[in-house]
Design an enzyme around this catalytic site. Structure first.
Site, PDB file in Angstrom:
ATOM      1  N   HIS A 119       0.851  -1.190   0.000  1.00 37.96           N
ATOM      2  CA  HIS A 119       0.000   0.000   0.000  1.00 37.96           C
ATOM      3  C   HIS A 119       0.882   1.234   0.000  1.00 37.96           C
ATOM      4  O   HIS A 119       1.928   1.240   0.638  1.00 37.96           O
ATOM      5  CB  HIS A 119      -0.897   0.006   1.251  1.00 37.96           C
ATOM      6  CG  HIS A 119      -2.091   0.887   1.119  1.00 37.96           C
ATOM      7  ND1 HIS A 119      -2.043   2.248   1.341  1.00 37.96           N
ATOM      8  CD2 HIS A 119      -3.377   0.594   0.772  1.00 37.96           C
ATOM      9  CE1 HIS A 119      -3.251   2.748   1.136  1.00 37.96           C
ATOM     10  NE2 HIS A 119      -4.074   1.788   0.793  1.00 37.96           N
ATOM     11  N   ASP A 136      -7.931  -5.412  -0.070  1.00 41.12           N
ATOM     12  CA  ASP A 136      -8.373  -6.340  -1.106  1.00 41.12           C
ATOM     13  C   ASP A 136      -7.996  -7.797  -0.832  1.00 41.12           C
ATOM     14  O   ASP A 136      -8.398  -8.685  -1.581  1.00 41.12           O
ATOM     15  CB  ASP A 136      -7.785  -5.923  -2.473  1.00 41.12           C
ATOM     16  CG  ASP A 136      -8.438  -4.663  -3.016  1.00 41.12           C
ATOM     17  OD1 ASP A 136      -9.639  -4.461  -2.745  1.00 41.12           O
ATOM     18  OD2 ASP A 136      -7.753  -3.881  -3.708  1.00 41.12           O
TER      19      ASP A 136
HETATM   20  C1  LIG Z   1      -8.034  -0.631  -2.681  1.00 46.73           C
HETATM   21  C2  LIG Z   1      -6.628  -0.577  -3.040  1.00 46.73           C
HETATM   22  O1  LIG Z   1      -6.283   0.060  -3.988  1.00 46.73           O
HETATM   23  S1  LIG Z   1      -5.488  -1.405  -2.075  1.00 46.73           S
HETATM   24  C3  LIG Z   1      -4.168  -1.821  -3.216  1.00 46.73           C
HETATM   25  C4  LIG Z   1      -4.590  -2.926  -4.130  1.00 46.73           C
HETATM   26  N1  LIG Z   1      -3.526  -3.314  -5.059  1.00 46.73           N
HETATM   27  C5  LIG Z   1      -2.799  -4.430  -4.922  1.00 46.73           C
HETATM   28  O2  LIG Z   1      -3.000  -5.227  -4.021  1.00 46.73           O
HETATM   29  C6  LIG Z   1      -1.788  -4.698  -6.009  1.00 46.73           C
HETATM   30  C7  LIG Z   1      -0.453  -5.077  -5.425  1.00 46.73           C
HETATM   31  N2  LIG Z   1       0.150  -3.962  -4.749  1.00 46.73           N
HETATM   32  C8  LIG Z   1       0.791  -2.976  -5.450  1.00 46.73           C
HETATM   33  O3  LIG Z   1       0.920  -3.043  -6.668  1.00 46.73           O
HETATM   34  C9  LIG Z   1       1.376  -1.787  -4.687  1.00 46.73           C
HETATM   35  O4  LIG Z   1       1.704  -2.164  -3.374  1.00 46.73           O
HETATM   36  C10 LIG Z   1       0.411  -0.586  -4.670  1.00 46.73           C
HETATM   37  C11 LIG Z   1      -0.082  -0.263  -6.090  1.00 46.73           C
HETATM   38  C12 LIG Z   1      -0.814  -0.884  -3.827  1.00 46.73           C
HETATM   39  C13 LIG Z   1       1.140   0.618  -4.085  1.00 46.73           C
HETATM   40  O5  LIG Z   1       2.101   0.984  -4.995  1.00 46.73           O
HETATM   41  P1  LIG Z   1       3.321   1.981  -4.672  1.00 46.73           P
HETATM   42  O6  LIG Z   1       3.052   2.776  -3.464  1.00 46.73           O
HETATM   43  O7  LIG Z   1       3.580   2.716  -5.934  1.00 46.73           O
HETATM   44  O8  LIG Z   1       4.508   1.021  -4.308  1.00 46.73           O
HETATM   45  P2  LIG Z   1       5.566   0.413  -5.322  1.00 46.73           P
HETATM   46  O9  LIG Z   1       4.869  -0.372  -6.384  1.00 46.73           O
HETATM   47  O10 LIG Z   1       6.455   1.526  -5.763  1.00 46.73           O
HETATM   48  O11 LIG Z   1       6.324  -0.566  -4.356  1.00 46.73           O
HETATM   49  C14 LIG Z   1       7.345  -0.168  -3.444  1.00 46.73           C
HETATM   50  C15 LIG Z   1       8.238  -1.379  -3.221  1.00 46.73           C
HETATM   51  O12 LIG Z   1       7.473  -2.432  -2.621  1.00 46.73           O
HETATM   52  C16 LIG Z   1       7.382  -3.552  -3.493  1.00 46.73           C
HETATM   53  N3  LIG Z   1       5.988  -4.003  -3.485  1.00 46.73           N
HETATM   54  C17 LIG Z   1       4.880  -3.218  -3.359  1.00 46.73           C
HETATM   55  N4  LIG Z   1       3.776  -3.981  -3.400  1.00 46.73           N
HETATM   56  C18 LIG Z   1       4.195  -5.242  -3.552  1.00 46.73           C
HETATM   57  C19 LIG Z   1       3.513  -6.458  -3.680  1.00 46.73           C
HETATM   58  N5  LIG Z   1       2.161  -6.528  -3.660  1.00 46.73           N
HETATM   59  N6  LIG Z   1       4.222  -7.591  -3.844  1.00 46.73           N
HETATM   60  C20 LIG Z   1       5.573  -7.537  -3.878  1.00 46.73           C
HETATM   61  N7  LIG Z   1       6.294  -6.395  -3.768  1.00 46.73           N
HETATM   62  C21 LIG Z   1       5.603  -5.271  -3.607  1.00 46.73           C
HETATM   63  C22 LIG Z   1       7.756  -3.039  -4.861  1.00 46.73           C
HETATM   64  O13 LIG Z   1       8.263  -4.062  -5.676  1.00 46.73           O
HETATM   65  C23 LIG Z   1       8.782  -1.989  -4.519  1.00 46.73           C
HETATM   66  O14 LIG Z   1       9.979  -2.633  -4.210  1.00 46.73           O
HETATM   67  P3  LIG Z   1      11.400  -1.965  -4.590  1.00 46.73           P
HETATM   68  O15 LIG Z   1      11.424  -0.677  -3.815  1.00 46.73           O
HETATM   69  O16 LIG Z   1      12.379  -2.970  -4.131  1.00 46.73           O
HETATM   70  O17 LIG Z   1      11.356  -1.760  -6.064  1.00 46.73           O
HETATM   71  O1  LIG Z   2      -5.749   4.376  -0.450  1.00 50.85           O
HETATM   72  C1  LIG Z   2      -5.394   3.768  -1.471  1.00 50.85           C
HETATM   73  O2  LIG Z   2      -4.461   4.115  -2.210  1.00 50.85           O
HETATM   74  C2  LIG Z   2      -6.091   2.523  -1.872  1.00 50.85           C
HETATM   75  C3  LIG Z   2      -7.050   2.026  -0.861  1.00 50.85           C
HETATM   76  O3  LIG Z   2      -6.701   1.385   0.100  1.00 50.85           O
HETATM   77  C4  LIG Z   2      -8.452   2.345  -1.043  1.00 50.85           C
HETATM   78  O4  LIG Z   2      -8.808   3.070  -1.986  1.00 50.85           O
HETATM   79  O5  LIG Z   2      -9.290   1.880  -0.247  1.00 50.85           O
END
Ligand SMILES: CC(=O)SCCNC(=O)CCNC(=O)[C@H](O)C(C)(C)COP(=O)(O)OP(=O)(O)OC[C@H]1O[C@@H](n2cnc3c(N)ncnc32)[C@H](O)[C@@H]1OP(=O)(O)O
Ligand SMILES: O=C([O-])CC(=O)C(=O)O
Length: 379
Positions: free
Chosen positions: A261, A315
């Site tokens: 997140h 999620d």
């Molecule tokens: C309701 C919602 O929106 S909740 C989020 C739902 N989305 C997901 O579950 C998809 C999986 N998660 C993700 O893609 C990300 O964690 C996000 C999109 C939620 C947040 O993205 P960002 O804040 O941009 O984080 P970012 O993708 O830059 O990750 C930062 C670091 O953590 C790692 N990381 C983040 N999420 C994950 C994951 N789910 N699995 C493995 N590694 C992860 C990245 O690889 C990165 O590592 P690095 O610094 O070594 O390159």
């Molecule tokens: O806050 C965020 O980036 C995603 C999230 O957890 C939501 O929308 O509920």
């Protein structure tokens, strides 16, 4: 104005001043209008929470009854919307059907009157009331059935489950579903809410605001992850396969869906509640083998990636709850949208109070003074 550093994903950049919700990502705290999410999950219901978010205060008994009454009496969708939905391809994703239908609803209320509280209230009521009906109708029609009429004797959540499954739901399932809606209703400046606020800032209508936010919510990095989680758990298939699966993902640098997140660096407080709700459902309706896989995956990810602050987000456990209620996987994100309509509309209203159109800048990294090449000379 000084030249700002470009921050991919606008990380850490405030996009609005807002009093709607608050997140402390280090301590795993979420509040709606100052009230902790745990307390709302225990004591409130979805429509009361929606009222709180949109109008800023908990309603009195009379205000709540009036609001529930209005929503109940606006649940039916227009025949023309239903007929339009009937013509959508059955294989299309329900989020796309919802986005198109929410936008189409705006065609019937095209006289925008954003400063009129009656217009605002009508739009809020109509969107909250009809989004669940649209989703249930699409689900039935894509399977060749007629939509089920809303049941006036059932509350918001029970009515949605009734329309979807064509029978009255178990009271525990209906209450748990309602808590899920509370948990998903709002979450500060997430991507779909940002999208809603940008759209709102052009002074377009609230149907367009919700339609643009639905489009943003559907992606797998945002609300669409709940669907991907179940696909992933099915792919893992067994508790024994969890660690090899995780190793493989880490080697490929693939994301583990339902984890990570931008703001939370600990387990999302909503995931903690959703996990308990899943356990309550399993106690009453039977166990789900994918739950054990999920719990093992949570442990394994905490060991390997906990140091980076990667823990379950909202999620991760929600799909297991919805699955147990018989909700099809591709409706998980539309169900998220039912709840988030409340948050989007709260932000729409807040944006209009001191509106200024969103128009950020960019860091241009293209060319200048390029001459035009006639088509016959292009390689
Ligand atoms: C309701 C919602 O929106 S909740 C989020 C739902 N989305 C997901 O579950 C998809 C999986 N998660 C993700 O893609 C990300 O964690 C996000 C999109 C939620 C947040 O993205 P960002 O804040 O941009 O984080 P970012 O993708 O830059 O990750 C930062 C670091 O953590 C790692 N990381 C983040 N999420 C994950 C994951 N789910 N699995 C493995 N590694 C992860 C990245 O690889 C990165 O590592 P690095 O610094 O070594 O390159
Ligand atoms: O806050 C965020 O980036 C995603 C999230 O957890 C939501 O929308 O509920």
């Amino acid at each position: 104005m000084s030249v700002c550093e470009f921050r991919p994903g606008l990380e850490g950049i405030p996009a609005a001043q807002s009093g709607i919700s608050f997140v402390n990502g280090q301590q795993g705290i979420l509040e709606y209008r100052g009230i902790r999410i745990e307390e709302l999950a225990e004591k409130s219901n979805f429509l009361e929470t929606a009222y709180l978010l949109i109008w800023g205060e908990l309603p009195t008994q009379q205000e709540l009854e009036e609001f529930e009454h209005e929503v109940r009496h606006h649940r039916r969708i227009k025949y023309r919307i239903r007929d339009m939905m009937k013509s959508f391809p059955e294989s299309g994703h329900p989020m796309d059907a919802l986005q198109a239908s929410a936008a189409a609803l705006g065609l019937f209320y095209s006289k925008r009157d954003l400063e009129n509280p009656v217009y605002v209230r009508d739009a809020v009521v109509r969107l909250l009331a009809t989004v669940p009906t649209m989703i249930a109708a699409f689900q039935l029609m894509r399977n060749g059935n007629d939509p089920v009429r809303p049941h006036d004797g059932l509350d918001y959540s029970a009515n949605f489950l009734y329309m979807l499954n064509e029978r009255e739901p178990d009271p525990l399932a209906a209450r748990i579903f309602d808590v899920c809606l509370i948990l998903h209703a709002e979450h500060t400046m997430n991507a779909s809410t940002f999208s809603a606020r940008v759209t709102a800032s052009t002074l377009t209508d609230p149907y367009a605001v919700v339609a643009s936010a639905v489009g943003t919510l559907g992606g797998p990095l945002h609300g669409g992850a709940n669907e991907e989680v179940i696909t992933m758990l099915e792919e893992i298939g067994s508790v024994e396969n969890v660690r090899p699966y995780l190793e493989d993902c880490m080697q490929r640098k693939a994301k583990i869906m339902g984890f990570g997140h931008r703001v939370y660096k600990v387990k999302d407080p909503r995931a903690t509640i959703l996990q308990k709700l899943a356990e309550q459902l399993f106690e009453k309706f039977g166990y789900d083998k994918y739950y054990d896989i999920a719990v093992e995956l949570e442990h394994a990810v905490a060991e390997k990636l906990g140091g980076k602050g990667i823990y379950p987000n909202v999620d991760f456990y929600s799909g297991l709850v919805y699955r147990k209620m018989g909700i099809p996987t591709d409706l998980f994100t539309p169900v998220f949208a039912i709840a988030r309509v409340a948050g989007w509309l709260a932000h729409w209203k807040e944006q209009l109070v001191q509106n200024r159109i969103y128009r950020p800048t960019q860091v241009y990294n293209g060319h200048h003074d390029v001459s035009y090449t006639p088509v016959h000379l292009r390689q």
